[in-house]
Design a protein around this motif. Structure first.
Motif, mmCIF file in Angstrom:
data_model
loop_
_atom_site.group_PDB
_atom_site.id
_atom_site.type_symbol
_atom_site.label_atom_id
_atom_site.label_comp_id
_atom_site.label_asym_id
_atom_site.label_seq_id
_atom_site.Cartn_x
_atom_site.Cartn_y
_atom_site.Cartn_z
ATOM 1 N N SER A 1 11.415 -21.759 -10.712
ATOM 2 C CA SER A 1 10.295 -21.223 -9.764
ATOM 3 C C SER A 1 9.896 -19.809 -10.133
ATOM 4 N N LEU A 2 10.946 -18.970 -10.450
ATOM 5 C CA LEU A 2 10.432 -17.534 -10.771
ATOM 6 C C LEU A 2 9.862 -17.310 -12.009
ATOM 7 N N LYS A 3 9.973 -18.091 -13.060
ATOM 8 C CA LYS A 3 8.905 -18.181 -14.124
ATOM 9 C C LYS A 3 7.786 -18.292 -13.693
ATOM 10 N N LYS A 4 7.498 -19.468 -13.060
ATOM 11 C CA LYS A 4 6.005 -20.114 -12.589
ATOM 12 C C LYS A 4 5.384 -18.693 -11.780
ATOM 13 N N HIS A 5 6.290 -18.213 -10.882
ATOM 14 C CA HIS A 5 5.825 -17.092 -10.174
ATOM 15 C C HIS A 5 5.218 -15.729 -11.033
ATOM 16 N N GLN B 1 1.275 -12.677 -13.577
ATOM 17 C CA GLN B 1 0.487 -12.076 -14.580
ATOM 18 C C GLN B 1 -0.954 -12.574 -14.890
ATOM 19 N N SER B 2 -1.123 -13.667 -14.577
ATOM 20 C CA SER B 2 -2.654 -14.386 -14.357
ATOM 21 C C SER B 2 -3.286 -13.446 -13.276
ATOM 22 N N MET B 3 -2.767 -13.350 -12.335
ATOM 23 C CA MET B 3 -3.562 -12.361 -11.217
ATOM 24 C C MET B 3 -3.887 -10.978 -11.895
ATOM 25 N N ALA C 1 -6.263 -19.128 -9.737
ATOM 26 C CA ALA C 1 -5.735 -20.208 -9.672
ATOM 27 C C ALA C 1 -6.596 -21.327 -10.028
ATOM 28 N N ALA C 2 -7.694 -21.197 -9.711
ATOM 29 C CA ALA C 2 -8.902 -22.256 -10.018
ATOM 30 C C ALA C 2 -9.344 -22.348 -11.779
ATOM 31 N N THR C 3 -8.924 -21.187 -12.467
ATOM 32 C CA THR C 3 -9.257 -21.185 -13.834
ATOM 33 C C THR C 3 -8.224 -20.720 -14.460
ATOM 34 N N ASN C 4 -7.008 -21.132 -14.198
ATOM 35 C CA ASN C 4 -5.782 -20.586 -15.194
ATOM 36 C C ASN C 4 -5.937 -19.236 -15.461
ATOM 37 N N GLY C 5 -6.514 -18.047 -14.848
ATOM 38 C CA GLY C 5 -6.588 -16.882 -15.279
ATOM 39 C C GLY C 5 -7.844 -16.449 -15.846
ATOM 40 N N LYS C 6 -8.752 -17.351 -16.221
ATOM 41 C CA LYS C 6 -9.922 -17.039 -16.943
ATOM 42 C C LYS C 6 -11.111 -16.756 -15.930
ATOM 43 N N HIS C 7 -11.541 -15.528 -15.910
ATOM 44 C CA HIS C 7 -12.564 -15.211 -15.022
ATOM 45 C C HIS C 7 -13.994 -15.897 -15.527
ATOM 46 N N GLN C 8 -14.512 -16.842 -14.527
ATOM 47 C CA GLN C 8 -15.575 -17.505 -14.805
ATOM 48 C C GLN C 8 -16.505 -17.339 -13.795
#
Length: 104
Positions: free
Chosen positions: A42-46, A51-53, A90-97
Motif C-alpha cells: 500500500s505504501l509503494k502504491k501511495h 510521484q505521479s501527482m 489519476a485518469a492519465t497515469n501521471g501524463k498530462h493530456q
C-alpha cells in the motif's frame, strides 16, 4: 512494542487480533508478516501516486510559468481556469493530456 507497531501502520484492531492469537497459544508470526507486507504494498502504491501527482503539478507549474510569460503585465492569465481543460494524474497515469472538445 505497540507504539512501534502503530508507527508501522498496524491498527489497534490488528494488534488486538495478533495479541489474542498469541495469548491463546498461537503463533501469529506468518499473519503479522502478511499484514506488514500488505502495508508495504500500500505504501509503494501511495508513493507512486504521490510521484505521479508531483510530476503533474510540475507540468502545470511549467505551463503556468509560460502563460504568465506571455501575458501582458497586469493582465489576467486565467491560470485556474486552464485546469478545466486538463486531466489529472489519476485518469492519465501521471501524463498530462488536455481534454478534447470545446474549451471555455
Amino acid at each position: 512494542m505497540v507504539r512501534h507497531a502503530l508507527r508501522l501502520g498496524f491498527t489497534l484492531a490488528e494488534l488486538a487480533e495478533i495479541l489474542r492469537t498469541r495469548d491463546r497459544g498461537g503463533a501469529p508470526c506468518k499473519r503479522v508478516l502478511e499484514m506488514l507486507e500488505g502495508k508495504l504494498d500500500s505504501l509503494k502504491k501511495h508513493i507512486a501516486e504521490l510521484q505521479s501527482m508531483q510530476k503533474y503539478i510540475g507540468q502545470i507549474a511549467g505551463d503556468w510559468r509560460s502563460k504568465l510569460g506571455q501575458t501582458r503585465p497586469g493582465g489576467r492569465a486565467d491560470l485556474l481556469h486552464s485546469l478545466l481543460a486538463a486531466t489529472g494524474p489519476a485518469a492519465t497515469n501521471g501524463k498530462h493530456q488536455p481534454r478534447r472538445g470545446k474549451q471555455r
